[in-house]
Every structure is written in C-alpha cells, then in structure tokens.
Write a protein that holds these residues in place. Structure first.
Motif, PDB file in Angstrom:
ATOM      1  N   ARG A  12      47.045  66.733  13.836  1.00 29.99           N
ATOM      2  CA  ARG A  12      45.640  66.855  13.458  1.00 29.99           C
ATOM      3  C   ARG A  12      44.840  65.648  13.920  1.00 29.99           C
ATOM      4  O   ARG A  12      43.988  65.156  13.197  1.00 29.99           O
ATOM      5  N   ALA A  13      45.175  65.129  15.065  1.00 33.19           N
ATOM      6  CA  ALA A  13      44.450  63.981  15.599  1.00 33.19           C
ATOM      7  C   ALA A  13      44.460  64.076  17.116  1.00 33.19           C
ATOM      8  O   ALA A  13      45.250  64.828  17.682  1.00 33.19           O
ATOM      9  N   SER A  14      43.572  63.311  17.756  1.00 38.78           N
ATOM     10  CA  SER A  14      43.577  63.251  19.211  1.00 38.78           C
ATOM     11  C   SER A  14      44.108  61.887  19.619  1.00 38.78           C
ATOM     12  O   SER A  14      43.491  60.855  19.329  1.00 38.78           O
ATOM     13  N   GLN A  15      45.246  61.899  20.312  1.00 41.23           N
ATOM     14  CA  GLN A  15      45.823  60.612  20.727  1.00 41.23           C
ATOM     15  C   GLN A  15      44.910  59.903  21.731  1.00 41.23           C
ATOM     16  O   GLN A  15      44.787  58.689  21.720  1.00 41.23           O
ATOM     17  N   TYR A  16      44.261  60.694  22.588  1.00 36.25           N
ATOM     18  CA  TYR A  16      43.361  60.074  23.570  1.00 36.25           C
ATOM     19  C   TYR A  16      42.176  59.415  22.868  1.00 36.25           C
ATOM     20  O   TYR A  16      41.817  58.268  23.171  1.00 36.25           O
ATOM     21  N   MET A  17      41.569  60.126  21.919  1.00 40.09           N
ATOM     22  CA  MET A  17      40.382  59.585  21.253  1.00 40.09           C
ATOM     23  C   MET A  17      40.749  58.302  20.488  1.00 40.09           C
ATOM     24  O   MET A  17      39.978  57.342  20.484  1.00 40.09           O
ATOM     25  N   HIS A  18      41.947  58.319  19.886  1.00 44.11           N
ATOM     26  CA  HIS A  18      42.397  57.123  19.169  1.00 44.11           C
ATOM     27  C   HIS A  18      42.538  55.956  20.157  1.00 44.11           C
ATOM     28  O   HIS A  18      42.072  54.843  19.892  1.00 44.11           O
ATOM     29  N   TRP A  19      43.138  56.232  21.311  1.00 51.97           N
ATOM     30  CA  TRP A  19      43.299  55.183  22.329  1.00 51.97           C
ATOM     31  C   TRP A  19      41.922  54.696  22.787  1.00 51.97           C
ATOM     32  O   TRP A  19      41.677  53.496  22.901  1.00 51.97           O
ATOM     33  N   ALA A  20      41.012  55.637  23.050  1.00 52.96           N
ATOM     34  CA  ALA A  20      39.686  55.275  23.573  1.00 52.96           C
ATOM     35  C   ALA A  20      38.939  54.379  22.571  1.00 52.96           C
ATOM     36  O   ALA A  20      38.260  53.432  22.974  1.00 52.96           O
ATOM     37  N   LYS A  21      39.102  54.671  21.287  1.00 50.33           N
ATOM     38  CA  LYS A  21      38.375  53.877  20.286  1.00 50.33           C
ATOM     39  C   LYS A  21      39.065  52.554  19.971  1.00 50.33           C
ATOM     40  O   LYS A  21      38.401  51.542  19.768  1.00 50.33           O
ATOM     41  N   GLU A 110      42.270  65.803  26.739  1.00 51.12           N
ATOM     42  CA  GLU A 110      43.223  65.981  25.633  1.00 51.12           C
ATOM     43  C   GLU A 110      42.605  66.447  24.316  1.00 51.12           C
ATOM     44  O   GLU A 110      43.206  67.272  23.600  1.00 51.12           O
ATOM     45  N   PRO A 111      41.380  65.982  23.933  1.00 51.30           N
ATOM     46  CA  PRO A 111      40.837  66.482  22.666  1.00 51.30           C
ATOM     47  C   PRO A 111      40.661  68.002  22.629  1.00 51.30           C
ATOM     48  O   PRO A 111      40.739  68.604  21.549  1.00 51.30           O
ATOM     49  N   LEU A 112      40.456  68.646  23.788  1.00 47.98           N
ATOM     50  CA  LEU A 112      40.345  70.114  23.785  1.00 47.98           C
ATOM     51  C   LEU A 112      41.690  70.741  23.411  1.00 47.98           C
ATOM     52  O   LEU A 112      41.739  71.717  22.653  1.00 47.98           O
ATOM     53  N   LEU A 113      42.749  70.157  23.943  1.00 49.74           N
ATOM     54  CA  LEU A 113      44.088  70.653  23.637  1.00 49.74           C
ATOM     55  C   LEU A 113      44.417  70.414  22.162  1.00 49.74           C
ATOM     56  O   LEU A 113      44.904  71.308  21.451  1.00 49.74           O
ATOM     57  N   ALA A 114      44.102  69.189  21.702  1.00 50.18           N
ATOM     58  CA  ALA A 114      44.399  68.844  20.307  1.00 50.18           C
ATOM     59  C   ALA A 114      43.591  69.735  19.353  1.00 50.18           C
ATOM     60  O   ALA A 114      44.097  70.179  18.314  1.00 50.18           O
ATOM     61  N   LEU A 115      42.349  70.010  19.717  1.00 50.37           N
ATOM     62  CA  LEU A 115      41.490  70.857  18.889  1.00 50.37           C
ATOM     63  C   LEU A 115      42.054  72.276  18.799  1.00 50.37           C
ATOM     64  O   LEU A 115      42.118  72.866  17.703  1.00 50.37           O
ATOM     65  N   ALA A 116      42.479  72.807  19.935  1.00 46.94           N
ATOM     66  CA  ALA A 116      43.032  74.168  19.941  1.00 46.94           C
ATOM     67  C   ALA A 116      44.268  74.236  19.042  1.00 46.94           C
ATOM     68  O   ALA A 116      44.438  75.183  18.263  1.00 46.94           O
ATOM     69  N   SER A 332      48.847  59.713  31.669  1.00 46.54           N
ATOM     70  CA  SER A 332      49.686  60.404  30.678  1.00 46.54           C
ATOM     71  C   SER A 332      48.823  61.115  29.629  1.00 46.54           C
ATOM     72  O   SER A 332      49.239  62.116  29.051  1.00 46.54           O
ATOM     73  N   PHE A 333      47.603  60.624  29.393  1.00 47.86           N
ATOM     74  CA  PHE A 333      46.725  61.323  28.440  1.00 47.86           C
ATOM     75  C   PHE A 333      46.291  62.684  28.977  1.00 47.86           C
ATOM     76  O   PHE A 333      45.768  63.506  28.236  1.00 47.86           O
ATOM     77  N   PHE A 334      46.454  62.864  30.285  1.00 50.26           N
ATOM     78  CA  PHE A 334      46.092  64.151  30.893  1.00 50.26           C
ATOM     79  C   PHE A 334      47.344  64.855  31.412  1.00 50.26           C
ATOM     80  O   PHE A 334      47.250  65.680  32.321  1.00 50.26           O
ATOM     81  N   GLU A 335      48.493  64.446  30.878  1.00 47.30           N
ATOM     82  CA  GLU A 335      49.784  65.066  31.226  1.00 47.30           C
ATOM     83  C   GLU A 335      50.145  64.833  32.695  1.00 47.30           C
ATOM     84  O   GLU A 335      50.927  65.574  33.277  1.00 47.30           O
ATOM     85  N   MET A 336      49.563  63.798  33.334  1.00 48.17           N
ATOM     86  CA  MET A 336      49.878  63.485  34.735  1.00 48.17           C
ATOM     87  C   MET A 336      50.107  61.984  34.865  1.00 48.17           C
ATOM     88  O   MET A 336      49.206  61.234  35.292  1.00 48.17           O
ATOM     89  N   PRO A 337      51.303  61.520  34.516  1.00 48.33           N
ATOM     90  CA  PRO A 337      51.547  60.078  34.427  1.00 48.33           C
ATOM     91  C   PRO A 337      51.513  59.330  35.752  1.00 48.33           C
ATOM     92  O   PRO A 337      51.464  58.103  35.741  1.00 48.33           O
ATOM     93  N   ALA A 338      51.508  60.031  36.894  1.00 50.19           N
ATOM     94  CA  ALA A 338      51.397  59.312  38.181  1.00 50.19           C
ATOM     95  C   ALA A 338      49.939  58.946  38.479  1.00 50.19           C
ATOM     96  O   ALA A 338      49.666  58.230  39.434  1.00 50.19           O
ATOM     97  N   HIS A 339      49.025  59.459  37.674  1.00 48.51           N
ATOM     98  CA  HIS A 339      47.593  59.239  37.933  1.00 48.51           C
ATOM     99  C   HIS A 339      46.995  58.244  36.941  1.00 48.51           C
ATOM    100  O   HIS A 339      47.579  57.947  35.901  1.00 48.51           O
ATOM    101  N   PHE A 340      45.808  57.777  37.251  1.00 49.88           N
ATOM    102  CA  PHE A 340      44.979  57.052  36.275  1.00 49.88           C
ATOM    103  C   PHE A 340      43.528  57.410  36.555  1.00 49.88           C
ATOM    104  O   PHE A 340      43.168  57.753  37.693  1.00 49.88           O
TER     105      PHE A 340
END
Ligand SMILES: Cc1ncc(COP(=O)(O)O)c(C=O)c1O
Length: 374
Positions: A12-21, A110-116, A332-340
């Motif tokens: 019930r949380a967004s890991q990306y949003m937590h990281w961003a904040k 990621e928040p769209l995925l977490a929300l769904a 990794s927040f977008f499921e593509m760890p080779a990218h940034f």
C-alpha cells in the motif's frame, strides 16, 4: 506487527514516491522530471485573486471553464483533482473493481503500478521495448488483452523514456479497446511539453479514452496541485460522487491560483521551451561523447532514459550519489535496472555540472572494471 501485515503495508505504498521524497535530493539533482518550480511572484497574483472558501458544489466553475476552453472539451467532461497523482487514483478507482484485469505498459511509472495493486486489480503488462524505441505496438497490446481486461493504462509522453505516442497509434489502441468494451486511461502529464502545438489531448480520439493531467510538469507548478480528468459526462459524474468519499472539497485558494496560472501559461511555456531546448542540447552533446551509454533521444520533453551498455546502472547511481553529489533515478524503479532516468527541467548550470560528474563516475567504474579483469 507481524510479517504478513508488514508486507500488506508495503503493497500500500509507492517505493518510487518514497525514494523521490526521502532519498533523491542531491546538490546536482538530475532526478526530477518536470520544469523547475515557478516562484509565486512569477505568477503575478494579487491578494484580490484569492479567497479562502468557495461556493461549494462540484468543481470551481471558473477553473472548469478554463480547462474546458483550453482543451476544447465540454465542461461536464472535466473533473478536477489534486495533481495527476490523485486524478489517476480517482479515475482508476472509478473504472475498476477489485479483481478486474488491467493492462499496463512496461516499463511504467511505478506509482501507477502500485495504485493498481492497491485497488486490487490483477495487473497484466504490455512491453515497450528499448530496441523498438519504446514505441507502443498495437499488436503487442492486442496479444495481451483478454476477455477479462477492463482497462488499458499508458503515459504520453512515456515515463520513463519520454517517447511520444502519435494519434494514429492511440487510435489503433482505441479501436482494439472499443471492440472489447475496454477503456483506455492516458496520463498526459508530459504531453503539454509539445509547446509549439495547440494544447492536445487523446480525449478527442473516442469515448473509450479517459485522460489525466496537471500543471505540474510542463509549467513547474506542482505546488498548485492543479490536476484534472477528462471523461464522458456519466463517468465524470461518477468520479465527482466518488470524490465525495476521498477529498470531498478542494483547497479553494489553490483553485483560484490555478485559474490565474492558466491565464499566464503562454509566457510560462515560452520560458520552459527555451530551457528544455538548451538542456536537451547539453544532454545530447554529453551522450555523443559516451560510447558506454545508449539512449533513445526524443526531440521534446524533459526526460531521457539512457542504458549502460554493460551491467546494471545500480553501481553508477550509488557512486554518483555518494561521491559526486549527483542524483539520477535508478532504472530499477521502472523495472529496467540497466537504465537510469535523467531530467532536463532544472537550471542549465546544474545539469552541465551533473553531467560532468556523471561522466567522471562512468570513467571511474570503467577503470575499476579493467583493474578487476587484469
Ligand atoms: C506519469 C506521471 N504521472 C503523474 C505524476 C505526478 O504528477 P502530479 O505532480 O501532477 O501529481 C508524475 C510525476 O512524476 C508522472 O511522471
């Protein structure tokens, strides 16, 4: 608290949003995806423009009218919400029931995925591949539709790649959807960065389209929380009623400020365009010098999503933060760890220095790699 309930809380949380904040800040911050925040004085607001409490009812009519006029939609199709984030929440909550299947792009914000997941949806994915320029492929969408799909979800421009989906492709997806009675939710928060064109929205492509948006990214107005949804009138009404359970009444001073901001968008957009053009040139010049990176390079927008040719970008992101005071968003927040993901909306000097540091970190990792081999 036992382990099971900890897991539930995590869902019930967004890991990306937590990281961003909590973790993304740095002296050279290339992690933000929108234009740098506008200051209050730049909006030229007078106290007379503000009021604390409005008349109540469903939506502040001057704001609804401004949005309806700007995008040439009927006022009864507009629902306002606190940012695109809450617009997405309200729209999805109105469109799906727990157990419904949705089809979400991958990679995804990621928040769209977490929300769904939070709303109890069963989430299926369709791929947007690097090798195909992160384009949406309608046959790939079709392959992943099932008789249980209720909703297709995508972003335009795509977050994280910044790639634009054209109207022809959207219409093809729309056709696939309407044949099966499926709706299409398009988060258009980056689309307004097509500054040279009249404001554009996929809402006009068919009644199966539901749109979310805000003034956050293209105009540096995140703090206004001026978000909205475009949906067919019956659905829009349903969202207003659902919102009575969520937010009930918005912050009226924010609505008033948003009306002022909408009147000033042309000037704000001109400055944003100049900044993004300059910054894109800086990033393109940097990428030209790096044989160890590959990237799809969209000609507009505020984000790019390069890939390191070898290994993952995790070490790079850590080293950048720890030694070079620079942050980018780990893929990794977008499921593509080779990218940034690199953001272009900040000031040019910060971007130039951040890119220089990115180059140093890449060189350092390459040297370490060579030393380990010998
Ligand atoms: C695709 C997408 N939607 C929504 C948001 C959040 O927008 P807002 O600040 O309007 O809630 C973001 C922010 O990064 C985003 O990338």
């Amino acid at each position: 608290m036992n382990v099971a309930s900890d897991k539930k809380r995590e869902a019930r949380a967004s890991q990306y949003m937590h990281w961003a904040k909590a973790r993304s800040r740095a002296r050279f911050n290339l992690a933000t995806s929108g234009l740098a925040n506008l200051k209050l004085h730049e909006l030229q607001v007078s106290l007379n423009d503000l009021e604390i409490t409005g008349e109540g009812g469903y939506g502040y009519q001057p704001l609804i009218r401004s949005l309806a006029d700007r995008y040439r939609v009927n006022a009864d199709c507009v629902v306002t919400a606190a940012g695109t984030s809450f617009a997405n929440h309200l729209a999805m909550a109105a469109l799906i029931e727990p157990g419904d299947e949705i089809l979400l792009e991958s990679p995804a914000y990621e928040p769209l995925l977490a929300l769904a997941h939070y709303l109890g949806a069963e989430v299926k994915r369709f791929q947007r591949s690097f090798d195909d320029g992160f384009r949406i492929s309608p046959p790939e969408v079709e392959r992943n539709l099932s008789s249980r799909t209720r909703l297709i979800v995508m972003t335009n421009f795509h977050n994280p790649s910044g790639v634009l989906t054209d109207d022809d492709t959207l219409m093809e997806v729309g056709k696939l959807a309407s044949k099966r009675n499926v709706r299409v939710l398009v988060d258009e928060v980056y689309l307004q960065m097509l500054f040279a064109e009249p404001p554009r929205t996929a809402f006009h492509l068919g009644s199966q389209f539901i749109i979310t948006n805000s003034l956050t990214k293209a105009f540096g107005l995140s703090g206004l929380r001026c978000g909205w949804i475009f949906a067919e009138p019956e659905l829009a009404r349903h969202m207003w009623l659902l919102n009575d359970l969520f937010a009930a009444t918005p912050v009226h001073a924010g609505e008033r400020l948003s009306v002022v901001a909408l009147k000033r968008l042309t000037g704000i957009a001109e400055r944003a365009q100049i900044r993004l053009d300059r910054n894109r040139e800086l990033l393109n010049q940097f990428l030209d010098t790096r044989a160890d990176l590959e990237a799809i390079r969209p000609p507009f927008g505020s984000i790019m999503f390069p890939r390191v040719k070898q290994g993952t970008a995790e070490n790079l992101c850590d080293l950048l933060r720890e030694k070079y005071e620079t942050s980018v968003v780990p893929g990794s927040f977008f499921e593509m760890p080779a990218h940034f993901r690199v953001g272009l909306g900040g000031d040019s000097e910060t971007l130039a220095q951040g890119l220089e540091r990115l180059g140093s970190a890449l060189d350092e990792l390459k040297l370490k790699c060579l030393q380990n081999r010998s």
